[in-house]
Every structure is written in C-alpha cells, then in structure tokens.
Design an enzyme around this catalytic site. Structure first.
Site, short mmCIF file in Angstrom:
data_model
loop_
_atom_site.label_atom_id
_atom_site.label_comp_id
_atom_site.label_asym_id
_atom_site.label_seq_id
_atom_site.Cartn_x
_atom_site.Cartn_y
_atom_site.Cartn_z
N TYR A 117 51.30 53.81 -1.88
CA TYR A 117 52.17 54.59 -0.99
C TYR A 117 53.62 54.32 -1.35
O TYR A 117 53.98 53.21 -1.71
CB TYR A 117 51.90 54.21 0.46
N GLU A 118 54.46 55.35 -1.20
CA GLU A 118 55.85 55.18 -1.64
C GLU A 118 56.60 54.13 -0.82
O GLU A 118 57.64 53.65 -1.24
CB GLU A 118 56.60 56.52 -1.64
N ALA A 119 56.04 53.75 0.32
CA ALA A 119 56.63 52.68 1.10
C ALA A 119 56.47 51.33 0.39
O ALA A 119 57.01 50.33 0.85
CB ALA A 119 56.00 52.62 2.48
N GLY A 120 55.73 51.29 -0.71
CA GLY A 120 55.58 50.05 -1.47
C GLY A 120 54.27 49.34 -1.25
O GLY A 120 54.16 48.13 -1.45
#
Lengths: 300, 251, 300, 251
Positions: free
Chosen positions: D49-52
């Site tokens: 996920y782009e949140a890391g």
C-alpha cells in the site's frame, strides 16, 4: 515460498567468478561466514565493494578471490592498517575505486532507489574528485550552484547478516543498521544469513522492525555466529582480541596461509568454526540480555 | 601534577566543547574528550557516531566506531545514509573531530596517500566520513601529536578541506561549515587567522615558541593574543584515568 | 533540557501568521489537536503543506487561516472530495501548488537532507510538469538522459504527533510512518504532540525505534487523543464515521460554522474535546492490545 | 448466477493477477480484487500500500489507504519516501491499480481537473501516487464503470501516463513500466494494441459490441481475438460477499 538454503548452496548458486559483491554491515553483523564459504569455493576475480573493507575483504584478498575493491575507509577499525589490501595496492597488484563514506553510501542509495545518480553537497575537498572520474558535478537548476554527483552502485550480490528473519526472507535487524537495506535493494541478488529463523508471526508482530522484505531476497541461510569476529547486537560481542590478532597474523604470508588453512579451509562450515573457537572465546563474547520496552500495535 | 601528552591533548580538546553542542565523535581521544566534557562543563553534550548512533552513553570504552556499547542505551540509531544526510549534510552537527597523517598550514588534512595517488608510496585508510565532517560540521577540531612530518607546508592530497589556500577559497567552495577552528597538539593549540592560516594561539605549560617552530613544517605565525593553557586539573585527570579509560588504552 | 509546553504555548511561540506549516502524518496520527489550537489562536495567511490535506486542512481553510496549499492528493480519504478546499480553489479564492505524492515527498527529502533538489525518474506524465514551474528537468551526466527534479521544501514549522517521547523530544512512532521524519528534519521548528511522555529509559531501551531526535525538536506537548478523527496505532481507531459525517457537514457554510463553534471554539483544549465526544465514541474507537515481540539489545 | 457490476469488475480484475505478483494496491475494488486473487489462484500475492505497508493481511475491510488494520500483522512498514523509491521507482512492483475521472483512447488518465488547470471547472483530488504507479509498475490495470463521459477520446489533463499519443511516445518518455495492460469495466476489457491504443479485447457475458461503442467516447477498435469472459463463479462471489465485504460497502 521458503527460500531456505545452506550457506554453501546459496554461495554456489548466487556468487560467480567476476561478480561485484557487497558484504554489508558497518562494523556490525559483517557476514564473515559467507566470505569464508566464498574462499572455500575458490571464487575468483571478484570486485568487492564495502564502505569499510574490514577484515572480511582482507581475508578474501589474502585468499586470492579479489580483483578490485570499491571502498571509502580501508583500515582495521580501532587497530590500524588493513595490511594485506594495503600491501597489494602499494604493490600495484589490485585495482581500487575510492569514495568518501557519504559518496559510497550515496552510490548505494541511488542503486537502491533506482536513480541514475545521487547529488551531494560540496565539501570543499578537491583531491578525491580529481582522482576518481566517477565523481562528477552538475548544476543545481534552482540556484545555479554546483553539486557533486555519484553514479548508482548495483552489485550482483549483496550478502547481509541479520538477527532474525522468516523462511521467506523478511528480515529484522537492530543495533547499527549501516547500509544493509541500501545494499540489499541495490543488488540483483540477496543472500541473507541469520542468527535465527523465526516464525512469520514473530516478524508480523512488529512490521516496523523489518528492514529487508522477502520480495528482494533470493536465499535465506540459518548461520548462527556468522558475524564473528564482528558482532551481532544482543547475541554476542565484538571479538576485539581477534581484530588485534589479525594485525599480527596479516604481517606474514606464512601466518596468513596457516590461518586460512586452519580456520577457513580446515573447517566445513560456521558451526565447526564456532565449535573450534572454544568455550573460553564463547564465554568472553557472551552478553547478558537488555530487552526493548514492548509496543502495542493494536488488534484492529 | 603529572600528565602525559594524550591526557594533555584530551583535556584541551574537551575544553573546546560547549554545553549543548552536537558532536560527531570518533573513537580514541575524541571520544574521551567528549565524555570528559559531558562529565564536567557540558552535561548536555549530544554525541553522534558515524555508525548512526545518536545520544550514545557508552558504559565502557568503545574500541571501534561501531562498538555495540554505543547502541545499548542510546537515544536513537539510524542508517549511515541518514546520519550523513539528515544530520551532517543538513547542518545539525555543531562539532566534528578530525585526524589524519598530515595537516598543513591551512588546516587541510591528508588521510589518503603519501606520494602519488595512483602509485602510492604509503596507502593510508582514506576519507571515511572525514571529508563530509570537515565540510559540513559547523566547527572542526583536530587532535594530533605535534611532529614536523605531520605538519607539512602543503599536504600531498586534500582528503578533507581546511581552508584550502585561503579562507576565501573555502568560502567559494560551497562547503557549509566554518572549517577547522583548532588544532590541539601536545605542544599547544593552532587556530585559523582571518586568512585561514593556522597560527599559534596557545602554548601548553612549559612549552615555548621555538619548540613549536622546530616541530612544524612551515614558518608558524604567532597570534597577537597568544595565551597559555591551564594545566589539566586533578578532577579532569581523575575522570580520564579512573572512569573513562581505566585500563589506559588511549591515555 | 525539558522542552515540555502546553499545546497552546507551543502554537503561540512557534506558529506565526504567514508561516509555512507542515502537519505531518499520512492518514495516521494527523495532528488535529494542533490545528484546532491554531484555529482558536486565529492564525492567518498560513501556507499549509501536506501530501494529503485531509480534513485537517479543510478545517483550517474553513476557519480562514489558509492562504495557500501545497499538496499531492486533495481528497477525503475513503469518502470523496474535500469540499471546502475544492470549493475555494474552484472559486479562485486560494493559491495552490501541486505535486504527485513522490514529488511532494521528494521535496521534503531534499529539505530534510540539506540538498538543493531531489532527482526523480520520469513517469511519462507531462501535464503537471507543465503546470508547475517548480518541477524542472536536468541531464543525468552519466547517461545523458533527462531526470525530473523538485526543489527542497523547508517549512517554518512541522507539527508531528507521536505515540511516545521523552521530555527532550526523542520520539518513537510505529505503524504508518509516512513522512514524519522528513517533515521534522526539513522544518525550522518542530512541535511534537504525544500520546505519552515517557521516561528517557523507555526511549533508550529501543533506540532503533526513535524516528525524531531531541536535537531538532522545539516543543513537546502531552496531548492524548490528539489525532482524532484520524488514529494512533495501538491507541485508538480511525473514526470513519466522522470522515463520513464531514462530507455532510462540509456541504453547508452554516453547518461548518456550527461545527467549528461547537468543537473548536467551544472547547478549551483537546481534553475537553475528547470528553465531549463521549463514552460511546470512546468505546467505538477502543482497540485491544497486540504487542510486539520484544528484542534483546544486550547489556554491553 | 446473479451478480452486480462491482462484483463483475472485481472478479475480472482479480483474474488478471498472477501468483507471486507484487501489487501496489488501492482501497475499494482493487483491494477486494487482490484479496480475492490471494484466496483463489494467487496465494503468494504480495500486497503493498502506498502508505508504506508491505505484505498486509487486513483482518477487516480497510476504509482508507492508511487504515490501521493494514499495519497490524503486515510483514513490513516503511516511510512514504521508501515505498515510492526503494519499491516503486526501483522496479520492485509488478502490478499497479489505477482509477480516475477520465481514461482516454491511449490509456492516459485524468484525475486532476476538468477544464482549465488554473481556473478549473471541476477540481479533482489530483495524482496522489498514481503518476508514479502508472509510470513505474511493470503493468497497470484500471477498474472503472464504462460510461461515455469517463472515456473521452483525449483527456484534458494527463495525470498518469498511458501510452500518451502512441506506444512509441511512452517508450521515448523514459517511463520504465509497460503501461496500462487492461481496462476492466462493467461491459468488458480493453487492452492496448501494438500502437498503445486501447481496443476491445473481451466482452462480459451478455454484452455486445454496440453497447461498448455507445459508452465510449471514441471509435473503439476490436481485437482480432475478441474473447468472452467467464461469468463470476459461485466461489468467487461467495468469497467477495461473505468474507471480504460482508456489509456490502464496495459491492
């Protein structure tokens, strides 16, 4: 998908004559066991890259595996000179390519993040820039000032020792984290040696601790004490006496050969090496526990 | 009070640190100097090691820059990329300590080669982090024995920038830090004048100007405010000998 | 040196009219309490930078504190539009400067590491680069290819909410770590709000967990539940119902004003806000523990 | 078997994933598609996920891209800078999912503005991470309802690159990924031909070419190998309805 291998298999499969290798770890968790296995398998013409070549590359050089070194500080840390590498360089028998620490690590950072170069501010020191044509200048488009740049370093193989990982290669390390992450992401192949192979649940209990994810790992090898004579934080201490002893051993071709015969060629693997070190050394390097204060991720 | 050269240099280096300074520390005498300062006049000194350790409180004498005792009980640990970029390059480091085989008249340091770079007579360890420390720490200090061969007029190779050929040349180079602010030797202290030339600023007790001149490879200019350092105090020596280096590894 | 302040003191001391502020946290630990205090103190003409403006900047905009926004994704995450900001932009009443996520974060990375720019590889998408003159191209000196660059972002103040820190500001966070470290290092001043102020020993028991060191922190404020309606990993859940409710509230000027009157101007501080939310909400956001597996640093 | 448009699109998107793929996931239908694939033919799918967050195993349906349920039990969490650079820019991501207000004939996406950029008629949320996902993931898929206003011949603003005006233009742009490999709609699937033009590659059961044409803003070319998709299976629908989205938030 389990990636478990014996260290011998992993070196056989992923390290080839002529490769560029990066044995990671700044002073901490230097993967000596893997280097010894590389020596036993008589790999040749390696380009060995490391910020601090340390004893690990002095040994590889002594064994005739090294064609070239890429580095930023070539010393026996806390002791003095790396006699074997220094000698072959002074004799004109080895190629080298040199950076400052930040130049070296910036090369890895570029390699690890897929960038064609990394910028660095100027330090004012002119000589190394003149000596190494890989270090270039470009113009900052915002201010017109000049910036130093270095190219990416993308080794064929990174070897990283870790405290714990799962069989897929999800690896957690603590203590000095030097350039392990960068070396792993920069390289085409990654070999992990680990003090402990743990259940995936242990890793998943603390995802912020994971430094290297399974998706970039090729081989996972369970090799306790793989970092001796360096150390693994929380597992055993640095063998400072050996670092001092190496200064003595590395002064004589005969002593070096004897040491390689006894401690590398003369043992099958790291287990045998560790046994051979004996109880006194084991006790000297033992460390009492000091645990982290746990944290709560919440059961969402 | 009796003391040796290492003790003399360490005590004088410690006194150059200010309370609250963030110091980029090396092992050996700089580490001792920082710990001494922290236990005397600079309790809020923050020690940073290039291995990526911040706020170290080593319980024993670290023998390498990456000793595990630096980590246990530190306030933070980060990667090498981070320590050099977020801390040093960003300007978060007040003081750096430097050493090297040669230091010249303008405070430039050679830690790389004696002789030709490509066919070195003596191959030294190289920069490590010292190129960046010298360039980016707000102020730098050098601790070194005072010997003629270590103080040539001009170094063979500038591993770390002092003032190059003049204060103005350093300023033009784009290096953010102020450069070497003191060279602490066993004879005295050199400091830069307005041109960036290292001149004699202080003599240790019992040392005269001739002794400095004999042991320096250039004609040393003398500060108009030449001072004499106070000898190491009993308390400074006690901390060094009893607490910090009880087995006498560095002192 | 203790840096403990009340949040009200910290905002008074470090946030000034006309400042560029960065309220950090990607979805996680968004410092809403600090924004509400900024609104109460009637700060004006702020430039507010955040990858995702989220409700926090929608509220600041509604309160009239914002002159300009720097952002990369302007939405109500998981819900839809940020109605207030969208409306003032469509009405031509607010300045904006726009990047992709990586462009925005690269600006912070440059700002945090003291670089004059950060390079990024090309993505092929041309329109934003044309629309924003801050996005430039330079030539890679190694290959001759073009690389995108963005300039550093160095806010006047970063506000970061953390799980635990000591009174000096040494801060540990876990869960999504977004851009908190980068925002803090990039900014001239750093205000920390923390769920818990802990003894230095707790921080020192796990130094690898520390993300923000005391040396860059100006003020430490003990503000439990400061992140609501976002969440703090391990402490409380995201209030998804409020994110949905905001979509409704933010459709009418009157409702917005009523909400600000009741929940921002009408309460003294975050304690009163949290009390006012009531037990039902407290229970709804409660989370059961899920602890990390501890690690051993060794007592060297 | 009865199913709705969201279910149909999700099932078809899931089938495009391969076992072992590393997928950059968004919330909503892409998240459902990935979880469905993981429980059927792709057990070794790695979700990023782009949140890391890497290797997420969400125990409930995440309602935002940074939901805490993504973190608890994940294999790794890293910063946003790292997820975009070490993972996406470095080429460690096989698949990216994209959405947007408009998709054009060459797979270019507009998620930024309708109308003039500086005086927007409609201000949309903007790129977020989609510019980089579209540029750097090895392959991208788009999930969207099939409506004429969403499929203009040419988008007003290229937030994320498809093939620009031609496959060759994308190649020349320096973007490392192969670009959009499939647009999954509730009517069928569009795929790029050798010029990078999105052409009709598959029809869902009961859909004909006219229906595609009526709902697309350009003259759609038809693949020589036009296929018909298999309807969602009972098992696929059961997993979606009972396990993944039991309260029907997205389906």
């Amino acid at each position: 998908m389990s990636k478990l291998h014996t260290l011998s298999e992993a070196i056989q499969k992923y390290v080839h004559d002529g490769d560029v290798i990066y044995a990671a770890g700044f002073t901490h968790m230097i993967p000596f066991a893997a280097a010894h296995e590389i020596i036993r398998q008589k790999k040749k013409n390696l380009t060995v890259a490391r910020a601090t070549p340390d004893l690990i590359y002095d040994m590889l050089t002594a064994a005739g595996s090294v064609k070239k070194v890429i580095f930023s500080y070539m010393g026996n840390p806390g002791v003095g000179s790396l006699r074997i590498m220094r000698n072959v360089i002074e004799q004109g028998e080895m190629e080298w390519e040199e950076y400052s620490h930040f130049g070296m690590i910036s090369r890895l950072q570029a390699g690890a993040t897929g960038l064609p170069f990394m910028p660095m501010n100027q330090t004012g020191a002119p000589s190394l820039e003149k000596a190494n044509p890989n270090i270039k200048r470009i113009t900052d488009p915002y201010t017109g000032a000049e910036v130093i740049v270095v190219p990416p370093l993308n080794p064929d193989v990174a070897i990283v020792h870790v405290q714990r990982c799962d069989k897929h290669g999800n690896s957690q390390i603590w203590g000095i984290v030097g350039e392990q992450k960068e070396a792993a992401f920069a390289s085409r192949h990654v070999i992990i040696t680990a003090e402990e192979i743990v259940e995936e649940d242990i890793i998943r209990s603390d995802p912020n601790r994971t430094v290297i994810p399974s998706i970039i790992v090729d081989a996972v090898c369970h090799v306790p004490f793989a970092a001796h004579p360096s150390y693994t934080q929380g597992y055993y201490d640095r063998d400072n006496l050996f670092y001092l002893a190496w200064d003595e051993i590395s002064q004589s071709t005969e002593k070096i050969q004897n040491w390689l015969d006894e401690w590398v060629y003369g043992v099958k693997d790291r287990d045998e090496y560790w046994e051979k070190l004996g109880e006194e050394t084991h006790n000297r390097l033992k460390v009492t526990p000091r645990m982290s204060s746990p944290i709560d991720y919440g059961d969402y | 009070m009796d003391y040796n050269n290492a003790e003399l240099m360490t005590v004088n280096a410690a006194r150059l640190l200010r309370d609250g300074d963030v110091v980029f520390v090396g092992v050996g005498l700089p580490n001792l100097a920082c710990n001494l300062a922290r236990r005397t006049h600079a309790p809020n000194l923050v020690m940073i090691y290039e291995a990526g350790v911040i706020g170290a409180r080593p319980s024993r004498l670290p023998l390498s820059i990456g000793d595990p005792c630096l980590v246990s009980g530190a306030t933070a640990v980060c990667s090498m990329y981070d320590i050099f970029s977020f801390y040093l390059q960003r300007g978060n480091v007040d003081v750096g300590f430097l050493g090297g085989a040669q230091i010249d008249r303008f405070g430039n340091i050679n830690a790389t080669v004696i002789g030709d770079y490509n066919q070195p007579k003596t191959r030294l360890p190289g920069s490590g982090g010292s190129m960046e420390i010298a360039g980016w720490a707000n102020r730098c200090y050098i601790i070194t024995p005072h010997q003629k061969r270590r103080f040539p007029e001009k170094v063979d190779f500038i591993t770390s920038a002092g003032f190059l050929s003049h204060q103005k040349e350093r300023e033009a180079s784009g290096a953010r830090g102020k450069g070497p602010q003191g060279v602490v030797t066993h004879l005295g202290i050199l400091e830069p004048n307005e041109n960036g030339e290292m001149i004699l600023a202080a003599l240790h007790p019992g040392v005269n100007i001739d002794m400095i001149q004999e042991n320096t490879g250039w004609e040393v200019n003398i500060s108009a405010n030449l001072r004499e350092t106070l000898p190491p105090s009993a308390e400074e020596l006690r901390i060094l000998r009893e607490d910090l280096d009880p087995t006498g590894i560095y002192i």
